[in-house]
Design a protein around this motif. Structure first.
Motif, PDB file in Angstrom:
ATOM      1  N   ASN A 194     -11.965  12.909 -11.997  1.00 22.64           N
ATOM      2  CA  ASN A 194     -11.249  11.645 -12.233  1.00 22.64           C
ATOM      3  C   ASN A 194     -10.665  11.037 -10.958  1.00 22.64           C
ATOM      4  O   ASN A 194      -9.549  10.538 -10.961  1.00 22.64           O
ATOM      5  CB  ASN A 194     -10.141  11.838 -13.282  1.00 22.64           C
ATOM      6  CG  ASN A 194     -10.670  12.429 -14.558  1.00 22.64           C
ATOM      7  OD1 ASN A 194     -11.716  12.029 -15.056  1.00 22.64           O
ATOM      8  ND2 ASN A 194      -9.964  13.412 -15.091  1.00 22.64           N
ATOM      9  N   GLN A 195     -11.451  11.079  -9.883  1.00 25.65           N
ATOM     10  CA  GLN A 195     -10.969  10.504  -8.636  1.00 25.65           C
ATOM     11  C   GLN A 195     -10.807   8.991  -8.762  1.00 25.65           C
ATOM     12  O   GLN A 195     -11.578   8.335  -9.456  1.00 25.65           O
ATOM     13  CB  GLN A 195     -11.926  10.818  -7.473  1.00 25.65           C
ATOM     14  CG  GLN A 195     -11.947  12.261  -7.077  1.00 25.65           C
ATOM     15  CD  GLN A 195     -12.890  13.099  -7.911  1.00 25.65           C
ATOM     16  OE1 GLN A 195     -13.711  12.581  -8.657  1.00 25.65           O
ATOM     17  NE2 GLN A 195     -12.787  14.398  -7.792  1.00 25.65           N
ATOM     18  N   THR A 196      -9.803   8.491  -8.087  1.00 24.98           N
ATOM     19  CA  THR A 196      -9.523   7.062  -8.044  1.00 24.98           C
ATOM     20  C   THR A 196      -9.539   6.633  -6.583  1.00 24.98           C
ATOM     21  O   THR A 196      -9.635   7.467  -5.678  1.00 24.98           O
ATOM     22  CB  THR A 196      -8.136   6.761  -8.644  1.00 24.98           C
ATOM     23  OG1 THR A 196      -7.158   7.416  -7.822  1.00 24.98           O
ATOM     24  CG2 THR A 196      -8.031   7.253 -10.089  1.00 24.98           C
ATOM     25  N   GLU A 197      -9.390   5.352  -6.368  1.00 23.73           N
ATOM     26  CA  GLU A 197      -9.322   4.872  -4.983  1.00 23.73           C
ATOM     27  C   GLU A 197      -8.113   5.449  -4.261  1.00 23.73           C
ATOM     28  O   GLU A 197      -8.142   5.625  -3.046  1.00 23.73           O
ATOM     29  CB  GLU A 197      -9.294   3.345  -4.939  1.00 23.73           C
ATOM     30  CG  GLU A 197      -9.492   2.825  -3.536  1.00 23.73           C
ATOM     31  CD  GLU A 197      -9.791   1.343  -3.467  1.00 23.73           C
ATOM     32  OE1 GLU A 197      -9.599   0.791  -2.367  1.00 23.73           O
ATOM     33  OE2 GLU A 197     -10.207   0.760  -4.476  1.00 23.73           O
ATOM     34  N   SER A 215      -8.449  16.043  -7.636  1.00 18.55           N
ATOM     35  CA  SER A 215      -7.972  15.124  -8.674  1.00 18.55           C
ATOM     36  C   SER A 215      -6.738  14.388  -8.164  1.00 18.55           C
ATOM     37  O   SER A 215      -6.040  14.889  -7.270  1.00 18.55           O
ATOM     38  CB  SER A 215      -7.588  15.906  -9.933  1.00 18.55           C
ATOM     39  OG  SER A 215      -8.693  16.591 -10.439  1.00 18.55           O
ATOM     40  N   PRO A 216      -6.443  13.211  -8.715  1.00 20.14           N
ATOM     41  CA  PRO A 216      -5.260  12.473  -8.274  1.00 20.14           C
ATOM     42  C   PRO A 216      -3.975  13.304  -8.301  1.00 20.14           C
ATOM     43  O   PRO A 216      -3.165  13.214  -7.378  1.00 20.14           O
ATOM     44  CB  PRO A 216      -5.188  11.300  -9.256  1.00 20.14           C
ATOM     45  CG  PRO A 216      -6.608  11.071  -9.668  1.00 20.14           C
ATOM     46  CD  PRO A 216      -7.213  12.447  -9.715  1.00 20.14           C
TER      47      PRO A 216
END
Length: 133
Positions: free
Chosen positions: A116-119, A81-82
């Protein structure tokens, strides 16, 4: 994988890790998945339940965290996760795993419990693992 379409490849996942670490996972209605699994093993294997649980733990600890394919695709259960990226060790895919990696906040634990991975998560990992986003 394309050469052997009838075969299945398993990865380490959060429920497997929770089972061998005896970490609680509660589902709808408050049922503990870990307790239900343990109860099922006890019911099915009786006096051999401890042997089966030990074999299951060995199997889980032998599961890969990910597979990097020749076409620059990485297959894994999830990514950190971030909030878990600071301090995450991307070398976890290229080194021998330790007990600390499986512990809460360890590198393997962060990978299988990620959401909830983001770039901001995926791009540094793609760079580190030499795969495409």
């Amino acid at each position: 994988m394309l050469e052997r379409p009838g075969q299945v490849l398993s990865f380490l996942a959060n429920h497997d890790l929770a089972q061998i670490r005896k970490t609680s996972i509660l589902k709808a209605g408050g049922a503990s998945v870990v307790e239900a699994f343990t109860d099922g093993v006890d019911y099915l294997y009786g006096g051999r339940a401890e042997d089966v649980a030990a074999a299951y733990e060995q199997f889980v600890l032998a599961l890969p965290l990910a597979v990097r394919c020749a076409n620059r695709i990485l297959c894994a259960h999830s990514l950190p996760s971030p909030l878990k990226m600071p301090g995450f060790d991307p070398a976890v895919l290229t080194r021998e795993l330790t007990d600390d990696d499986y512990a809460s906040n360890g590198a393997a634990h962060r990978m299988v419990w990620g959401r909830n991975q983001t770039e901001a998560v995926t791009q540094p990992l793609c760079d580190a693992w030499d795969v495409d986003q």
